[in-house]
Design an enzyme around this catalytic site. Structure first.
Site, PDB file in Angstrom:
ATOM      1  N   ASP A 153      -5.116 -24.712 -28.075  1.00  0.00           N
ATOM      2  CA  ASP A 153      -6.604 -24.597 -28.074  1.00  0.00           C
ATOM      3  C   ASP A 153      -7.354 -25.168 -28.866  1.00  0.00           C
ATOM      4  OD1 ASP A 153      -8.702 -24.316 -26.386  1.00  0.00           O
ATOM      5  OD2 ASP A 153      -9.008 -22.189 -27.379  1.00  0.00           O
ATOM      6  N   HIS A 165      -8.910 -34.485 -27.643  1.00  0.00           N
ATOM      7  CA  HIS A 165      -7.887 -34.173 -27.206  1.00  0.00           C
ATOM      8  C   HIS A 165      -7.044 -35.914 -27.323  1.00  0.00           C
ATOM      9  CE1 HIS A 165      -8.764 -31.200 -24.559  1.00  0.00           C
ATOM     10  NE2 HIS A 165     -10.144 -31.854 -23.824  1.00  0.00           N
ATOM     11  N   LEU A 191      16.299 -30.769 -27.523  1.00  0.00           N
ATOM     12  CA  LEU A 191      15.186 -30.102 -27.612  1.00  0.00           C
ATOM     13  C   LEU A 191      14.849 -29.929 -25.910  1.00  0.00           C
ATOM     14  CD1 LEU A 191      12.893 -28.311 -28.217  1.00  0.00           C
ATOM     15  CD2 LEU A 191      11.844 -30.400 -28.217  1.00  0.00           C
TER      16      LEU A 191
HETATM   17  C1  FPP Z   1      -7.533 -26.538 -24.520  1.00  0.00           C
HETATM   18  O1  FPP Z   1      -8.502 -27.355 -25.878  1.00  0.00           O
HETATM   19  C2  FPP Z   1      -6.511 -28.162 -24.297  1.00  0.00           C
HETATM   20  C3  FPP Z   1      -6.768 -28.329 -23.637  1.00  0.00           C
HETATM   21  C4  FPP Z   1      -7.352 -28.293 -21.733  1.00  0.00           C
HETATM   22  C5  FPP Z   1      -5.288 -29.533 -23.264  1.00  0.00           C
HETATM   23  C6  FPP Z   1      -4.571 -29.806 -24.199  1.00  0.00           C
HETATM   24  C7  FPP Z   1      -4.030 -31.382 -23.988  1.00  0.00           C
HETATM   25  C8  FPP Z   1      -3.314 -31.943 -25.075  1.00  0.00           C
HETATM   26  C9  FPP Z   1      -3.041 -31.668 -26.250  1.00  0.00           C
HETATM   27  C10 FPP Z   1      -3.232 -33.043 -25.414  1.00  0.00           C
HETATM   28  C11 FPP Z   1      -2.507 -33.707 -24.016  1.00  0.00           C
HETATM   29  C12 FPP Z   1      -1.292 -33.418 -23.392  1.00  0.00           C
HETATM   30  C13 FPP Z   1      -0.062 -33.829 -23.757  1.00  0.00           C
HETATM   31  C14 FPP Z   1       1.632 -33.488 -23.242  1.00  0.00           C
HETATM   32  C15 FPP Z   1       0.088 -35.252 -23.637  1.00  0.00           C
HETATM   33  P1  FPP Z   1     -10.118 -27.300 -25.388  1.00  0.00           P
HETATM   34  O2  FPP Z   1      -9.907 -28.214 -24.376  1.00  0.00           O
HETATM   35  O3  FPP Z   1     -10.384 -25.639 -23.719  1.00  0.00           O
HETATM   36  O4  FPP Z   1     -10.875 -26.810 -26.634  1.00  0.00           O
HETATM   37  P2  FPP Z   1     -12.397 -25.816 -27.387  1.00  0.00           P
HETATM   38  O5  FPP Z   1     -11.959 -24.513 -26.867  1.00  0.00           O
HETATM   39  O6  FPP Z   1     -12.542 -25.839 -28.694  1.00  0.00           O
HETATM   40  O7  FPP Z   1     -13.488 -26.565 -25.961  1.00  0.00           O
END
Ligand code: FPP
Length: 246
Positions: free
Chosen positions: A20, A37, A131
């Site tokens: 997150d 992201h 892994l």
């Molecule tokens: C939450 O941060 C994160 C996500 C919803 C997506 C996670 C995705 C990645 C790390 C990249 C893609 C993954 C792979 C495996 C290639 P948020 O957007 O909710 O953050 P915020 O709470 O600050 O708004």
């Protein structure tokens, strides 16, 4: 003197991570959320590499929840583009490092080409013995439990199973994570202290590590610190401290 690292003989078998904070990381820099992201993918690469080096058996990453479909279409698209690029660019490395890819979630809801890339990577890495990288994609824990109940009910209806024979093990065998050990350690980055429908069945006895660090800033040192924190916990599984120490 460098800080002591985690004891390699007491590492968790399975680490699950709620990644997150990408959006806030980008907003703090005046960038579009998608850039957060994108930066988050670099952390994914580093944590996967580190987990592999440490011989951790399973790493489950919450990459996209069923609730994430409600985000603006542009952001969903950006996440799918990153996933596509990740799968395309990492397959060779996964094969080199012995990483076995799996996924948990409603894969059939993903764009067709992403599904094809996932199936290709899962098939090609199936014989690897390093892994296990389990990507939670279009994943929701309650939905997963309902799906397992439906599958068991169907087996009862067709006569291959009796309700009395439904045990915790049998139930777990119908979850996406069938055959994997439960997470020993669950990490959530980004400062929130909640589980957000992530692996509710499997994390009943997991140690929880909540980090204030936003996911794009969560790298090897922060991961090692979370592992050290885990090693400082006494896991009792319902027993007394004295019983566990004996
Ligand atoms: C939450 O941060 C994160 C996500 C919803 C997506 C996670 C995705 C990645 C790390 C990249 C893609 C993954 C792979 C495996 C290639 P948020 O957007 O909710 O953050 P915020 O709470 O600050 O708004």
């Amino acid at each position: 003197m460098p800080a002591a690292g985690p004891d390699h003989s007491k590492l968790p078998r399975h680490v699950a991570i709620i990644m997150d904070g990408n959006g806030r990381w980008a907003e703090q820099r005046g960038l579009p959320r998608a850039m957060g992201h994108k930066a988050g993918v670099e952390s994914v690469r580093e944590i996967v590499e580190t987990a592999g080096e440490l011989n951790i058996e399973v790493l489950t990453l919450y990459a996209f929840s069923t609730e994430n479909w409600r985000r603006p279409a542009m952001e969903v698209q950006a996440l799918m583009t990153l996933l596509r690029a990740y799968l395309e660019s990492q397959l060779t490395l996964m094969l080199e490092k012995g990483v076995r890819l799996r996924c948990s979630g409603q894969i059939d809801r993903l764009p067709k080409d992403v599904q094809a890339l996932l199936h290709k990577a899962i098939d090609q890495t199936a014989a690897n013995r390093g892994l296990i990288l389990n990507l939670a994609l279009s994943y929701g824990g309650r939905g997963e439990i309902v799906r397992a109940a439906q599958r068991l009910a169907q087996q009862c209806l067709n006569g291959s199973l009796k309700p009395d024979d439904i045990t915790e093990e049998r139930f777990g065998g119908e979850l996406y994570t069938a055959g994997l050990p439960d997470p020993d350690l669950l990490i959530r980055t980004g400062g929130e202290s909640r589980l957000s429908n992530f692996l509710p069945w499997q994390t009943s006895y997991s140690e929880l590590h909540f980090s204030p660090i936003l996911w794009p800033d969560f790298r090897k040192p922060q991961f090692l610190a979370a592992l050290l924190d885990f090693q400082g916990r006494q896991r009792r599984f319902g027993k007394t401290g004295a019983q566990v120490a004996a």
